[in-house]
Write an enzyme that holds these catalytic residues in place. Sequence first.
Site, PDB file in Angstrom:
ATOM      1  N   VAL A  89       2.061   8.552   3.290  1.00 12.65           N
ATOM      2  CA  VAL A  89       1.118   7.450   3.114  1.00 12.65           C
ATOM      3  C   VAL A  89       1.503   6.701   1.838  1.00 12.65           C
ATOM      4  O   VAL A  89       1.606   7.298   0.770  1.00 12.65           O
ATOM      5  CB  VAL A  89      -0.338   7.965   2.997  1.00 12.65           C
ATOM      6  CG1 VAL A  89      -1.293   6.793   2.809  1.00 12.65           C
ATOM      7  CG2 VAL A  89      -0.721   8.776   4.238  1.00 12.65           C
ATOM      8  N   GLY A  90       1.748   5.408   1.972  1.00 15.11           N
ATOM      9  CA  GLY A  90       2.111   4.581   0.826  1.00 15.11           C
ATOM     10  C   GLY A  90       0.891   3.920   0.217  1.00 15.11           C
ATOM     11  O   GLY A  90      -0.259   4.315   0.458  1.00 15.11           O
ATOM     12  N   THR A 116       8.028  -5.875   3.100  1.00 17.88           N
ATOM     13  CA  THR A 116       6.575  -5.708   3.261  1.00 17.88           C
ATOM     14  C   THR A 116       5.930  -7.081   3.084  1.00 17.88           C
ATOM     15  O   THR A 116       6.444  -7.913   2.340  1.00 17.88           O
ATOM     16  CB  THR A 116       6.066  -4.718   2.198  1.00 17.88           C
ATOM     17  OG1 THR A 116       6.474  -3.409   2.593  1.00 17.88           O
ATOM     18  CG2 THR A 116       4.554  -4.747   2.041  1.00 17.88           C
ATOM     19  N   GLY A 136       5.616   2.431  -3.091  1.00 16.67           N
ATOM     20  CA  GLY A 136       4.213   2.828  -2.978  1.00 16.67           C
ATOM     21  C   GLY A 136       3.852   4.002  -3.868  1.00 16.67           C
ATOM     22  O   GLY A 136       2.771   4.049  -4.463  1.00 16.67           O
ATOM     23  N   THR A 174       3.495  -5.147  -3.496  1.00 21.11           N
ATOM     24  CA  THR A 174       4.659  -4.659  -2.754  1.00 21.11           C
ATOM     25  C   THR A 174       5.563  -3.904  -3.721  1.00 21.11           C
ATOM     26  O   THR A 174       5.526  -4.158  -4.926  1.00 21.11           O
ATOM     27  CB  THR A 174       5.425  -5.814  -2.091  1.00 21.11           C
ATOM     28  OG1 THR A 174       6.651  -5.302  -1.539  1.00 21.11           O
ATOM     29  CG2 THR A 174       5.759  -6.946  -3.054  1.00 21.11           C
ATOM     30  N   GLY A 175       6.354  -2.997  -3.180  1.00 15.46           N
ATOM     31  CA  GLY A 175       7.229  -2.195  -4.042  1.00 15.46           C
ATOM     32  C   GLY A 175       7.106  -0.728  -3.661  1.00 15.46           C
ATOM     33  O   GLY A 175       6.573  -0.399  -2.601  1.00 15.46           O
TER      34      GLY A 175
HETATM   35  N1  ASP Z   1       4.710  -0.708  -0.759  1.00 16.66           N
HETATM   36  C1  ASP Z   1       5.322  -0.360   0.504  1.00 16.66           C
HETATM   37  C2  ASP Z   1       5.200   1.120   0.702  1.00 16.66           C
HETATM   38  O1  ASP Z   1       5.441   1.867  -0.234  1.00 16.66           O
HETATM   39  C3  ASP Z   1       6.736  -0.782   0.618  1.00 16.66           C
HETATM   40  C4  ASP Z   1       7.092  -2.155   0.103  1.00 16.66           C
HETATM   41  O2  ASP Z   1       6.254  -2.868  -0.411  1.00 16.66           O
HETATM   42  O3  ASP Z   1       8.283  -2.543   0.230  1.00 16.66           O
HETATM   43  O4  ASP Z   1       4.939   1.548   1.803  1.00 16.66           O
END
Ligand code: ASP
Length: 293
Positions: free
Chosen positions: A201-202, A172, A225, A222-223
């Site tokens: 939905v993230g 991401t 969601g 990021t991470g």
């Molecule tokens: N945060 C993003 C989601 O959950 C994924 C990511 O950051 O790797 O859609």
Amino acid sequence: MYKIICHGGAGSRGSKFELKNQIVAQAARAGMSTMQAGGDAVAAVVTAVSLMEDSPLLNAGTGSYVQTDGMVRMDASIMDQDLNVGAVIGISNVRNPIQVARLLKDTGLHSILSGELATEFARAQGIAAYDPRTVEKLELWLELRKKFQHHNNLELMVKLREMVQNEEALGTVGCVAMDGRGFIAAGTSTGGLKLDLPGRVGDVPLIGCGTYANRFGGISCTGIGEKIIKVCLANTVADFISQGKAAREACELGMREIATVNGRAGLICIDHTGNIGHAFNTEVMSFCQLEEE
Ligand code: ASP
């Protein structure tokens, strides 16, 4: 002084980590050049995020993960310190979701658009049709699908999702910039998690979760969601800054919040006095920061 920080996701290292870092560094440089040429922080964020979306190595725009039905649906959001917002949820067939989010912000029509209507809005704004799926990501889906040929559709989708739900894939993308006026903007773009169920939905398009900006600072996360949403991570970090914490400490306090929900995440931040911060509790986070006259 111009300031910018970009990330290319938090997760486990993987084999292409160095290459991803190079793209993230190129994006930071492109965003910096935009500001040095007279562009504002919003323009810098759009330039940097677009460049990362165009890389097939990162999970945003081209190279986004396919969902369990083999389609790519992407999320993106942008916000500036005057609280102007634009976000798209589950947009498909566009090259740069961040540019659609920015157009939505600029029209002021709505803050967030989802699904087919988001794609239609993009077309109406002159954005061409584009298939962001890469052969590599499609092959991954075809391979996994073979294993579940006899399941009906929903069962198949749930099985596929379950198979990958503990993977921490990096990719991401996000950016926070402060321009010569001291004006801050933040943006984030993603193809979601690996093999999401369609309709998921993230955090990325949810304002205050994946992205936030106000007069105290700008943040991109990021991470996972589902965890980031629980603690409204981006807004929480902005609140720490409003209580007097500098960017770095605010990011670390943000990580404490995510730990309370057993979340794995990373974030980048610029505070209103120009301090830059980042933090992550995954194995790695790809990021690059620049400060120049
Ligand atoms: N945060 C993003 C989601 O959950 C994924 C990511 O950051 O790797 O859609």
